[in-house]
Every structure is written in structure tokens, then in C-alpha cells.
Design a protein around this motif. Structure first.
Motif, PDB file in Angstrom:
ATOM      1  N   PHE A 101       0.849  -1.191   0.000  1.00 28.38           N
ATOM      2  CA  PHE A 101       0.000   0.000   0.000  1.00 28.38           C
ATOM      3  C   PHE A 101       0.881   1.236   0.000  1.00 28.38           C
ATOM      4  O   PHE A 101       2.066   1.181   0.334  1.00 28.38           O
ATOM      5  N   THR A 102       0.304   2.339  -0.360  1.00 26.65           N
ATOM      6  CA  THR A 102       0.956   3.621  -0.197  1.00 26.65           C
ATOM      7  C   THR A 102      -0.036   4.534   0.491  1.00 26.65           C
ATOM      8  O   THR A 102      -1.237   4.409   0.303  1.00 26.65           O
ATOM      9  N   VAL A 103       0.473   5.422   1.297  1.00 21.71           N
ATOM     10  CA  VAL A 103      -0.407   6.376   1.958  1.00 21.71           C
ATOM     11  C   VAL A 103      -0.025   7.770   1.511  1.00 21.71           C
ATOM     12  O   VAL A 103       1.120   8.010   1.119  1.00 21.71           O
ATOM     13  N   ALA A 106       2.672  12.625   4.581  1.00 22.28           N
ATOM     14  CA  ALA A 106       2.509  13.043   5.979  1.00 22.28           C
ATOM     15  C   ALA A 106       1.688  12.050   6.799  1.00 22.28           C
ATOM     16  O   ALA A 106       1.342  12.335   7.929  1.00 22.28           O
ATOM     17  N   TYR A 107       1.347  10.930   6.208  1.00 19.13           N
ATOM     18  CA  TYR A 107       0.726   9.873   6.980  1.00 19.13           C
ATOM     19  C   TYR A 107       1.808   8.869   7.372  1.00 19.13           C
ATOM     20  O   TYR A 107       2.679   8.548   6.555  1.00 19.13           O
ATOM     21  N   SER A 108       1.759   8.364   8.594  1.00 23.52           N
ATOM     22  CA  SER A 108       2.692   7.305   8.966  1.00 23.52           C
ATOM     23  C   SER A 108       1.910   6.132   9.544  1.00 23.52           C
ATOM     24  O   SER A 108       0.994   6.314  10.343  1.00 23.52           O
ATOM     25  N   VAL A 109       2.293   4.951   9.115  1.00 23.80           N
ATOM     26  CA  VAL A 109       1.555   3.748   9.480  1.00 23.80           C
ATOM     27  C   VAL A 109       2.300   2.977  10.554  1.00 23.80           C
ATOM     28  O   VAL A 109       3.488   2.704  10.416  1.00 23.80           O
ATOM     29  N   ALA A 110       1.607   2.659  11.618  1.00 20.09           N
ATOM     30  CA  ALA A 110       2.229   1.922  12.715  1.00 20.09           C
ATOM     31  C   ALA A 110       1.820   0.453  12.710  1.00 20.09           C
ATOM     32  O   ALA A 110       2.553  -0.403  13.182  1.00 20.09           O
ATOM     33  N   HIS A 111       0.660   0.196  12.182  1.00 24.88           N
ATOM     34  CA  HIS A 111       0.102  -1.145  12.309  1.00 24.88           C
ATOM     35  C   HIS A 111      -0.961  -1.335  11.250  1.00 24.88           C
ATOM     36  O   HIS A 111      -1.539  -0.379  10.765  1.00 24.88           O
ATOM     37  N   MET A 112      -1.203  -2.598  10.874  1.00 27.73           N
ATOM     38  CA  MET A 112      -2.264  -2.830   9.893  1.00 27.73           C
ATOM     39  C   MET A 112      -3.086  -4.045  10.285  1.00 27.73           C
ATOM     40  O   MET A 112      -2.630  -4.931  11.000  1.00 27.73           O
TER      41      MET A 112
ATOM     42  N   VAL B 115      -7.704  -1.949   7.528  1.00 29.50           N
ATOM     43  CA  VAL B 115      -7.523  -0.728   8.300  1.00 29.50           C
ATOM     44  C   VAL B 115      -6.045  -0.532   8.629  1.00 29.50           C
ATOM     45  O   VAL B 115      -5.428  -1.410   9.242  1.00 29.50           O
ATOM     46  N   THR B 117      -3.342   1.748  10.731  1.00 26.17           N
ATOM     47  CA  THR B 117      -3.373   2.574  11.935  1.00 26.17           C
ATOM     48  C   THR B 117      -2.079   3.357  12.043  1.00 26.17           C
ATOM     49  O   THR B 117      -1.011   2.832  11.748  1.00 26.17           O
ATOM     50  N   ILE B 119      -0.545   7.763  12.309  1.00 27.27           N
ATOM     51  CA  ILE B 119      -0.762   9.195  12.534  1.00 27.27           C
ATOM     52  C   ILE B 119      -1.124   9.852  11.205  1.00 27.27           C
ATOM     53  O   ILE B 119      -0.399   9.697  10.227  1.00 27.27           O
TER      54      ILE B 119
END
Lengths: 124, 124
Positions: A101-103, A106-112, B115, B117, B119
Motif C-alpha cells: 500500500f501507499t499512503v 505526511a501519513y505514517s503507518v504503525a500497524h495494519m 484498516v 493505523t 498518525i
DNA sequence: CTAACAAATGCGACACAATTGCATTAAAGA
DNA sequence: TCTTTAATGCAATTGTGTCGCATTTGTTAG
């Protein structure tokens, strides 16, 4: 807070290893041939998650399922894969496919937490 | 079983349109300036999901969130996108990215719930 | 082998999301 | 305006997961 070995921990791990799938607390409790309190099983599962032994999946029924974490060569945990929930046999398994995936900026992903729902190979 | 127009339905839709994000039942109830029963809101939301007006996301807190379904040109519902849950502002939004995946042979996918998760841009 | 410390457990109570049964209200068409 | 039945409110219920606290038990030191 050093961890201790207890029969409960071993039994829970054994069940999950044997099943080879993700299981919920009540499924684990049913499969264990011991009388273990519900809260204790939850605590064992939560500790295993903290320690990276298990990972937690939340299915679209809102329930938590737990599966063994697969570690790669560097012993690093990698749980960024899809999960598959079968509507027929009501089990959840980990698929080999990584989630790509790409977000936006300025979004940061910690968990999915990615769950596909449908019919698995055994039930089709 | 024809649907009827009620103030409750309109109010719920209005809140979701204004927010532009996915919301839980309690968040919707807080935002509505009417006294509507909890069960009623759930029933309205569930009916909207049946009718394809909304889609349901289950976050890793186990709660249900509801967002407007975006329809493409053919008026076909397409909800195969990622959702992003921000740990800071505790909101869920729909990302433009489509979920791309492949499943092993003999698996068929009926639904997905993905989903991420972390910031979001407003909180980083 | 025994004592002592703290992690782990059992039990009950609790918090919370979501649903359901049933009596009542109100939308929509005749 | 009348009739039909979908929609609502209320209270109770279900189910998942957590928490406090007293008790048990694994582990380590002596």
C-alpha cells in the motif's frame, strides 16, 4: 517482570501450533483439555502478543483472533500479510501475500489489520 | 418492505456527510442535536448498509464505524479501499488507494476490511 | 531443601458494543 | 381521513474483553 513457564502458556501455544490457524479465545478454550479460566487465557494471549510470539487479528465480527507470528531470517517479526476469514468453516488463516500500500504524504503507518472474507479452498 | 423517510435517517446521513469521515454510533449520537435512541441509530445504520448507502468498517478496537459509500460512474458501489485510523485524533477516514491483492487458487473473496493505523496528516 | 519474592491464576464483578422483543408511534398511499 | 406496516423507544439481553483482589505457584537465593 520476567516471564515464567506455566502449563497454561504451554497448552495455549500447543493448540495454536496444532491448529495452524488464527483462533479466538473461546475456540482455544474449547480445544484445551484443561480447565482454565477465561481471563487467564486472555492474559496469556495478551502477554504472547507483547512478546511478539503471537499477533492479533480483529475480524469483522469484532472479535480478536490470535495466530503464531512468523519470523523471518533475522528473527524480525513480520505480520504485514493478509488474513482470510472463511464464511463457511469460520476459521481465519494467514495468507502468504504481503499487503502493499501507499499512503498520502505526511501519513505514517504503525500497524495494519487486513482481513479478506469469503470461501476458502477447503470449502469451495 | 419499502423504506420510509424519517427525521432520524436524514439526521444521521447529514452528520456523516458533514464529517466526511467514518463515525461510530456513539460519535454520531453525540453530533446529532436530537434525542434519538441508541438502538434506533444502530437500526438506521444497518439499514443504510443493506441499501448500499453506507459501508461498515470494523476497526482494531472491535468497534463498527460507518462511512458514506462512494459510487463510481456506473453507480456501482466500490468500497475496496484502505481505511486509516489515526491514533492521535481517533478518527477513521477512507483512503483513495484501492486494495490490491491476490489469493491462492480456489479462494473466493466476498468482502474486505482493511484498516491501517498510525498518525494522519493533521496530527503529524 | 527451604524460604521468600513476585509472576500467574481463579473468581467475580464490571464496562462496553451491539442486538432483540414488544408495545407504541408515525409515514405513505388509498 | 383511514389503514397498513415500517420505524421508534425502552428495557432487557448477549457476548467480548478487562480489572481488582485474594490465592497459588514458578523461580531464584541462601
Amino acid at each position: 517482570m520476567k516471564r515464567r513457564n506455566t502449563p497454561t502458556k504451554e497448552a495455549v501455544l500447543e493448540v495454536l501450533k496444532t491448529a495452524g490457524k488464527a483462533m479466538s479465545q473461546d475456540a482455544i478454550e474449547q480445544e484445551i483439555h484443561m480447565d482454565i479460566n477465561r481471563a487467564t487465557i486472555y492474559r496469556v494471549l495478551n502477554r504472547f502478543c507483547e512478546d511478539g510470539v503471537l499477533h492479533r487479528i480483529v475480524a469483522d465480527d469484532g472479535k480478536q483472533y490470535f495466530a503464531l507470528s512468523d519470523k523471518n531470517d533475522n528473527n524480525k517479526v513480520s505480520d504485514n500479510h493478509f488474513h482470510f476469514k472463511c464464511l463457511a468453516c469460520d476459521t481465519i488463516e494467514c495468507l502468504p501475500n504481503e499487503v502493499s500500500f501507499t499512503v498520502p504524504n505526511a501519513y505514517s503507518v504503525a500497524h495494519m489489520n487486513c482481513v479478506l472474507t469469503g470461501i476458502c479452498k477447503d470449502c469451495s
